[in-house]
Each structure stands twice: as structure tokens, then as C-alpha cells.
Enzyme design. Sequence first.
Site, mmCIF file in Angstrom:
data_model
loop_
_atom_site.group_PDB
_atom_site.id
_atom_site.type_symbol
_atom_site.label_atom_id
_atom_site.label_comp_id
_atom_site.label_asym_id
_atom_site.label_seq_id
_atom_site.Cartn_x
_atom_site.Cartn_y
_atom_site.Cartn_z
ATOM 1 N N ASP A 165 0.833 -1.196 0.000
ATOM 2 C CA ASP A 165 0.000 0.000 0.000
ATOM 3 C C ASP A 165 0.878 1.261 0.000
ATOM 4 O O ASP A 165 2.112 1.178 0.103
ATOM 5 C CB ASP A 165 -0.897 -0.047 1.244
ATOM 6 C CG ASP A 165 -2.312 0.406 0.948
ATOM 7 O OD1 ASP A 165 -2.461 1.304 0.099
ATOM 8 O OD2 ASP A 165 -3.247 -0.113 1.572
ATOM 9 N N ASP B 71 -10.072 3.201 -3.527
ATOM 10 C CA ASP B 71 -10.756 1.974 -3.118
ATOM 11 C C ASP B 71 -12.162 1.860 -3.695
ATOM 12 O O ASP B 71 -12.917 2.830 -3.740
ATOM 13 C CB ASP B 71 -10.866 1.914 -1.592
ATOM 14 C CG ASP B 71 -9.507 1.707 -0.943
ATOM 15 O OD1 ASP B 71 -8.487 1.719 -1.664
ATOM 16 O OD2 ASP B 71 -9.477 1.534 0.287
#
Length: 632
Positions: A190, A277
Site C-alpha cells: 500500500d 478503493d
Amino acid sequence: MKRFIIAAAAAALLMAPGAWAQDSLKPAGKWTAHQAGNAATPPMGWNSWNAFRTEVDEAKVMGAAQKLVDTGLAKLGYRYVNIDDGWWLKRRKSDGRMVIRTQIFPSAQPKNKKADTTFRPFTDKLHSMGLKAGIYSDAGYNACSQAYDLHSPNLPEGDTAERSVGLYGHVDQDIALYFKEWGFDYIKVDACGLNVYGPDREIVAKYQYQPFPPLIDSQSIGRTDVAKVKAIYSDIGAAIAKHNPDGDYVFSICNWGTSDVRSWGNEVGNLWRTSGDITPTWSRMLHTFDSASTRALYARPGAWNDPDMLFVGHGDFDANHLTEAKSHFSLWAMINAPLLIGYDLRDAPQSLIDIWGNAGLVRVNQDSGGNQAVLVHDTDDVQIFVKTLSDSNTKAVAIFNRGVADAEVTLTAEHLKLADGQDIKLTNLWTGEMTILSTEAPFKLKARETLVFEAAGPRALANGMYLSEIPGRIHVAEDGIVVRKPDPTVHQMISPWGGSTRGPGERPSYAGWGGAQADSTPYGQVLQISGQKFGSGIGVLSNSRMEVKAGKAFTRFEASVGVDDSGRTDGQGVKFIVYGDGRKLGETGELVYGTAAVALSVDITGVEVVELVAKSATEEQVVTWGDAKLLK
Ligand code: GLA
């Protein structure tokens, strides 16, 4: 229109010496696409995030793993069982070793309490079940949960250094631990650590995080340090390769489509997120899908666009919304997205298992050709995507009703690049129903419905392949983009983070606008040179170089080339050059806006890699390789 054909020797005379000096446009003479890791087809499996966020634990993960095996999903290809954010307790101060939160992963607690925590029993168990194991980290000091899941019971504990659980400053140590010692096969990395822990941030002061001057500004590509972000991910990639000498790993880059990852993700990792997301809402699904769906030329075996994990089972895609759930799954399958289930499988209803378990769609997604579906018809209401399967007489086609009204759609042989007027057998991959299409066939779609067919019939181009049919064999080494612009075609929804319309709304942010496209110009127009339209071809900017894997299987390359009618009317000329294994095989003179298409036809017998170069002195001229094809 064929105007002239120039053979290599004669063409050399036309070259103005030194006129085109750009190094990156020199032929490589070989296929230079990064080939590392184990992702010949898009990764499939399960990930804890969309099901549990940070409230993941061993029973939940093992329950999912067992269900993958018991339902037959594992056999179908759902092999990776990936833990996302939430697994860590802290980084040990004495030696920097990561410590697992054994309260939620009890098997990580060694018998001797003084010994190190280890995921080895966990990964051994998954491996013994025929599965593979994935772990999660961040490229900076801190992970996303430490900024966004502040009420989580599973946040890292301790002082600043102990809570610096990301890879930054520990890349080699952590990667060795995760892959060599603990036996993981997959890592998702990430990027919150590079993004939201600036020295002036409230959370940094409040929680005493190690500050990290942001390299990524998600809303501004100009304020993002693309080179540094790429370098950080490249170092991680190199460490992963070093600690996995057998190459059996997957490296998932999760920087949400920022940092111009479109242009380098496929040089560094096996998949890269193309958006922020996903949430379980229709409009957010459109957003993440759009960010990947027009980038077929940037993906290929080993390297995949990632519009984020599946949200089938939740919200707009739950068991009461099977039309939406099937659409979501169909679209991901078609564009070669990773198929990572994000649902608590322990109590999954059969209706959902049947969606993930659609063997026809999984076959389409996992086809060894690795050709991402190409957008062949585009409106805001209905889109048609066609994917050429490795058995080149077979296509998969998805008709996607994006809107809230029913739609009447006509599918044509031309969309499919199959022979007009001949029998094309369509098999509905959701119902098994068969239909015959000759020239065209009508379909009625419910709101938000996606029909997917496998289409088998004689090819329109019987003796070869259009390049736009085989994006999996194309590597865009240089796409000519100089000014990185956000893509205005990606669907923008009301902010999913709070659902409000305060402020100006989320504006386009994905800097992929102007990239190479199949069957379209780089700016989404129909390919057209001096009034001549091309239903097939590659659209790209000038000062670009593309490698095409011909694999010694073809004898000729042909294309009608020129400056596209959507280009700059005042632009300078563009020269088109074709190389075969590094040798110049043909080129045009300098073509300007409005010049009729020039036919290039060169012998590529025995050629492994064809390279297509378009050079201009000005930036951003739009060029078209019309009807570009490899002939047997
Ligand atoms: C980011 C990622 C998600 C998930 C969370 C974990 O938001 O994009 O996929 O990994 O972090 O905190």
C-alpha cells in the site's frame, strides 16, 4: 488508401540525419517488458479487507480457505488467501523484526514464548491445502489503517518506532522475513505511508507517527514525485525478486492509480491499482472499472490493471442484487482484473458461490493469451467489450448496461471482428443459452445488466490478427505522453467517504489521459486519418514506441498510418518506422495533418519482435496505426 511503400534501403535516404534523436525511441531489438513473478494470468483468490477490514483473524481467514477448497472454487483457480491490513502488533525495537498480533493469529505464537512470532504454521497450513498465502504491507513507515481505522482494535502498538510497521527503511529485512522465513507467495504494498503522514498532519502530531513528507498528492499529479514513488516500489520489487529466486511470487502495487503508475506499474509489479478503493456501490464500481477498462495495451501476461478487489456479496452487489453482482463479476473477468473475493465465505449463500464459480467467466479471465477486453462501442449508457481468446476464433463479448433504464442493443459481427454474414455461435456465459448471430443480433438488457457471451465463428481477418485483438502481445514501451493529464472519462461519483456533496466534488485525478488505446485514439475518438475511418487499429501519441510479440509466426506487418484527424492541425510532421528484431524494415516520410493514410507493408518472416515507432518534433501529435495487423 495505399500511397506508397518504402523498403528499408530506400527509406534510409529519406531520413534527415540526427532529426529524431530521442533515445527511448531507438529500437530495443527485443521484447523488453518486465517479466518477473508468477502472474501469467490474473491472480485469483480471497482477501480479508472487503469482508473484515482490520478485524481479521485466523479463524476467519482459515474459514475462507476451507470454503475455497470445499466449494471447488480453489480448483477453479481461487488459490491466493491474502491477509490485508491488521495483522501486525509492532516492529521490535532491538532488531527491527516485525511481530505478529498473536491474539488474532494464535498459530503465530511459538510454544516457547520467548521465541519469535511466525506465520510459518499459517502458511504451511494453507500450502498443505493446495493454496497460496498473501501478506500486506506499506511502502512508507505507516499503513492506511493507522490513518483511517483509528478505532480498530488491531492497530500497531508501542512507541513511534514500534508502530512504524511499513517497509520504509526495512525493505530487505521485511521482504526476507515475509517470503523466505514465513513462506508467503504474494504481497500487496500500500502507499498511505507515502501519502498522508506529512509533518504538518494532525494525525502525525496526535499519534506521534514518524513524519514522512508526502510523495503522493492523490488530487494532483503535478504535486506527486513520480520518480521517487517509482523508485521506492522498484526497490521493493528488487528485494522480492532477490528473496524469491524461484520467481514464485506476486507483487501487487497499491498506490490507487496515482503517481502515473499507468506508465510504470507493468515495469515494476504484477498488478497495480488504477483507482482509489472500491466501495459496494454501483457508482463507485463504475469509477474503478473505468479507470482500468480503456488501458488494455498496458496489461499483458505477468502485468495486470487492478480496478480493486471484488465487492460481490455486499451493498449494491449483495444476494438481493444479483443483476449488479453478476455485472461486477463479468466486467472484472473481461478486463483481466484480479479476481479476489472479499466476502466472509463461511456463510456465503449458494447464489454468490455460483457467481464466483462461473467457470465460463473464470476461463475467460484466465485465458492464457492475456488479452484484456477492448472497448468496441462506447456510450455513457451502454458499452461493449470484446476479448480475443487464445483460440483466436473465439471471442468473449460483454454488453454492459451502465444505466438505470432498460436498453436495446445491437451486437454486430463487426464489433466482434468475426466474418460478417457467417454463422457466429453465441453462448451466454450466465445461462448457457445459445444464439446464432450472422450480421447482427438484437438484445434487451435490464438496467445494470451485463450479458456475456463466448462468440465462435470465422474471423474477419482470416489470415492474421489485428493488433487491437492482441493487446496481451503488445508492450507500450513509450507512449509519448509529456504532460500528464487526469482522465476525464472516468465516472465520478458522490464522495464515497461520507456521501456528501460539500465542496466541488471529486474531480478527475487518474493521470492516464492520452495513453495508447486499441481501436480508439488516445483521447477516446474513433480512429480517422484524412476522413478515412478505421474500425481497427492502435491510437497513440507521437514519440511513442510499441513492441509487438510476433513470435516468428507471421510473414507481414501492414498498417495504414498517419496523423489522426483529432490531432493538432498546426502540428509538425510525424514519421512512422517499423522495425523487426531491431532492423529497420520500413518507414514513411514525414506525414502532416490532413495527409491521406500511408500504407506500410513489410516482410516480417522469422521476426520475433516488431517495433512500431512514431516520431515527431512537436509533442502530443495524435497518430493512428489504422488496421495494423500481423499476417500469416
Ligand atoms: C488502502 C487500500 C485498501 C486496503 C486498505 C487497508 O485503502 O487501498 O485496499 O488495503 O488500505 O488499510
